[in-house]
Write a protein that holds these residues in place. Structure first.
Motif, PDB file in Angstrom:
ATOM      1  N   PRO A   1       0.831  -1.196   0.000  1.00 31.19           N
ATOM      2  CA  PRO A   1       0.000   0.000   0.000  1.00 31.19           C
ATOM      3  C   PRO A   1       0.874   1.257   0.000  1.00 31.19           C
ATOM      4  CG  PRO A   1      -0.138  -1.120   2.124  1.00 31.19           C
ATOM      5  CD  PRO A   1       0.741  -1.964   1.241  1.00 31.19           C
ATOM      6  N   VAL A   2       0.438   2.265  -0.731  1.00 37.56           N
ATOM      7  CA  VAL A   2       1.164   3.535  -0.801  1.00 37.56           C
ATOM      8  C   VAL A   2       0.232   4.635  -0.320  1.00 37.56           C
ATOM      9  CG1 VAL A   2       2.416   5.118  -2.300  1.00 37.56           C
ATOM     10  CG2 VAL A   2       2.462   2.675  -2.782  1.00 37.56           C
ATOM     11  N   GLN A   3       0.540   5.154   0.855  1.00 36.46           N
ATOM     12  CA  GLN A   3      -0.339   6.149   1.444  1.00 36.46           C
ATOM     13  C   GLN A   3       0.249   7.548   1.312  1.00 36.46           C
ATOM     14  OE1 GLN A   3      -0.462   4.145   5.104  1.00 36.46           O
ATOM     15  NE2 GLN A   3      -2.089   2.765   4.425  1.00 36.46           N
ATOM     16  N   LYS A   4      -0.657   8.504   1.324  1.00 40.15           N
ATOM     17  CA  LYS A   4      -0.257   9.906   1.248  1.00 40.15           C
ATOM     18  C   LYS A   4       0.712  10.211   2.388  1.00 40.15           C
ATOM     19  CE  LYS A   4      -1.032  13.947  -0.579  1.00 40.15           C
ATOM     20  NZ  LYS A   4      -1.902  15.006  -1.006  1.00 40.15           N
ATOM     21  N   ASN A   5       1.804  10.894   2.041  1.00 42.48           N
ATOM     22  CA  ASN A   5       2.816  11.291   3.023  1.00 42.48           C
ATOM     23  C   ASN A   5       3.492  10.109   3.709  1.00 42.48           C
ATOM     24  OD1 ASN A   5       2.188  14.022   2.535  1.00 42.48           O
ATOM     25  ND2 ASN A   5       0.485  13.916   3.972  1.00 42.48           N
ATOM     26  N   LYS A   6       3.345   8.938   3.114  1.00 44.90           N
ATOM     27  CA  LYS A   6       3.989   7.764   3.708  1.00 44.90           C
ATOM     28  C   LYS A   6       4.453   6.844   2.574  1.00 44.90           C
ATOM     29  CE  LYS A   6       3.139   4.251   7.224  1.00 44.90           C
ATOM     30  NZ  LYS A   6       2.206   3.141   7.251  1.00 44.90           N
ATOM     31  N   PRO A   7       5.574   7.195   1.934  1.00 48.13           N
ATOM     32  CA  PRO A   7       6.064   6.408   0.807  1.00 48.13           C
ATOM     33  C   PRO A   7       6.338   4.963   1.209  1.00 48.13           C
ATOM     34  CG  PRO A   7       7.263   8.479   0.996  1.00 48.13           C
ATOM     35  CD  PRO A   7       6.426   8.355   2.233  1.00 48.13           C
TER      36      PRO A   7
END
Ligand code: CU
Length: 83
Positions: free
Chosen positions: A42-48
């Motif tokens: 998973p690629v979350q906003k502000n969390k590469p």
């Protein structure tokens, strides 16, 4: 990653070499998935997401988005070329 693209669309790596990719999103949550390499992050906003892999076989490995992110989700494609 962003709605609705994975950039760069072509990633070239060397066979047998340890590769580290840092994947970020410009908008909503996406999923960085390379089924043939067993990668699904998973690629979350502000969390590469940091993805580490080593491909022993040369070839083309399709990359897709694994999290439904909107109407153009199915258009999100890229390819890893192992040379
Ligand atoms: Cu997506």
């Amino acid at each position: 990653m962003k709605k609705y693209a994975i950039e760069p669309a072509e990633i070239r790596v060397k066979r047998g070499q340890r590769v580290q990719l840092t994947v970020s999103t410009l908008d909503v949550q996406h999923g960085f998935s390379v089924p043939d390499l067993g990668i699904k992050e998973p690629v979350q906003k502000n969390k590469p997401a940091v993805v580490i892999f080593k491909a022993d076989r040369a070839g083309e490995y399709p990359v897709q988005c694994s999290i439904i992110c909107g109407s153009g989700h199915d258009d999100m494609h890229a390819k890893i070329f192992v040379e």
